[in-house]
Motif scaffolding. Structure first.
Motif, PDB file in Angstrom:
ATOM      1  N   UNK A   1       0.833  -1.204   0.000  1.00 26.01           N
ATOM      2  CA  UNK A   1       0.000   0.000   0.000  1.00 26.01           C
ATOM      3  C   UNK A   1       0.871   1.258   0.000  1.00 26.01           C
ATOM      4  N   UNK A   2       1.939   1.246   0.783  1.00 23.86           N
ATOM      5  CA  UNK A   2       2.874   2.372   0.812  1.00 23.86           C
ATOM      6  C   UNK A   2       3.501   2.566  -0.557  1.00 23.86           C
TER       7      UNK A   2
ATOM      8  N   UNK B   1       3.589   5.415  -6.094  1.00 23.69           N
ATOM      9  CA  UNK B   1       3.290   5.336  -7.531  1.00 23.69           C
ATOM     10  C   UNK B   1       2.197   6.341  -7.902  1.00 23.69           C
ATOM     11  N   UNK B   2       1.155   6.399  -7.101  1.00 20.13           N
ATOM     12  CA  UNK B   2       0.027   7.282  -7.381  1.00 20.13           C
ATOM     13  C   UNK B   2       0.462   8.748  -7.386  1.00 20.13           C
ATOM     14  N   UNK B   3       1.200   9.153  -6.373  1.00 18.49           N
ATOM     15  CA  UNK B   3       1.643  10.545  -6.303  1.00 18.49           C
ATOM     16  C   UNK B   3       2.664  10.867  -7.387  1.00 18.49           C
ATOM     17  N   UNK B   4       3.474   9.889  -7.760  1.00 11.30           N
ATOM     18  CA  UNK B   4       4.417  10.123  -8.852  1.00 11.30           C
ATOM     19  C   UNK B   4       3.648  10.399 -10.143  1.00 11.30           C
TER      20      UNK B   4
ATOM     21  N   UNK C   1       9.183  12.431  -1.879  1.00 10.69           N
ATOM     22  CA  UNK C   1       7.961  11.766  -1.408  1.00 10.69           C
ATOM     23  C   UNK C   1       7.912  10.325  -1.913  1.00 10.69           C
ATOM     24  N   UNK C   2       7.804  10.175  -3.223  1.00 15.18           N
ATOM     25  CA  UNK C   2       7.676   8.823  -3.777  1.00 15.18           C
ATOM     26  C   UNK C   2       8.940   8.013  -3.534  1.00 15.18           C
ATOM     27  N   UNK C   3      10.099   8.644  -3.739  1.00 14.71           N
ATOM     28  CA  UNK C   3      11.353   7.931  -3.534  1.00 14.71           C
ATOM     29  C   UNK C   3      11.489   7.380  -2.127  1.00 14.71           C
ATOM     30  N   UNK C   4      11.139   8.195  -1.131  1.00 14.39           N
ATOM     31  CA  UNK C   4      11.245   7.717   0.252  1.00 14.39           C
ATOM     32  C   UNK C   4      10.257   6.586   0.516  1.00 14.39           C
TER      33      UNK C   4
END
Length: 123
Positions: free
Chosen positions: A36-37, A42-45, A82-85
């Motif tokens: 889920x994380x 993926x979604x925010x990217x 964000x996505x990377x972390x």
């Protein structure tokens, strides 16, 4: 203009590839919580890949603006942070990496505020 269209397209490509990787390669290898994380990353990217593409198109059709340029760069920085972390957190389980995620969120928010200011002043 061209730079942001390329950056946006690369991020959209990576979002699709990482989404597929998460759905197929990570299934059963990491917990549902971390899937889920991963999917949140993926979604925010993808959301911000589209935002960067929009900025590229706007820069190609409107007068150049530092507000739009900064907005695009902040979306890229936000994606990395964000996505990377979230990707690294999902794979490693190192919870302290979650402290980086809000910095990416702040970058996203600042980017959208700059776009709002641009629109209010110029459109």
């Amino acid at each position: 203009m061209k730079t942001f269209i390329i950056i946006g397209a690369i991020n959209a490509f990576l979002s699709v590839a990482l989404g597929a990787f998460g759905a197929h390669a990570l299934e059963g290898k990491i917990s549902a919580k971390y899937i889920e994380t991963w999917n949140t990353g993926v979604q925010y990217q993808m959301f911000h890949a589209i935002g960067i593409l929009i900025i590229g198109v706007m820069l190609g059709n409107l007068a150049p603006s530092s507000l739009l340029s900064w907005s695009g760069w902040l979306m890229l920085i936000g994606t990395i942070l964000f996505s990377g972390s979230l990707y690294v957190l999902s794979l490693s389980g190192i919870k302290v990496l979650g402290a980086i995620t809000p910095l990416g969120g702040v970058s996203f928010l600042a980017a959208w505020v700059l776009m709002i200011i641009f629109a209010a002043k110029n459109l």
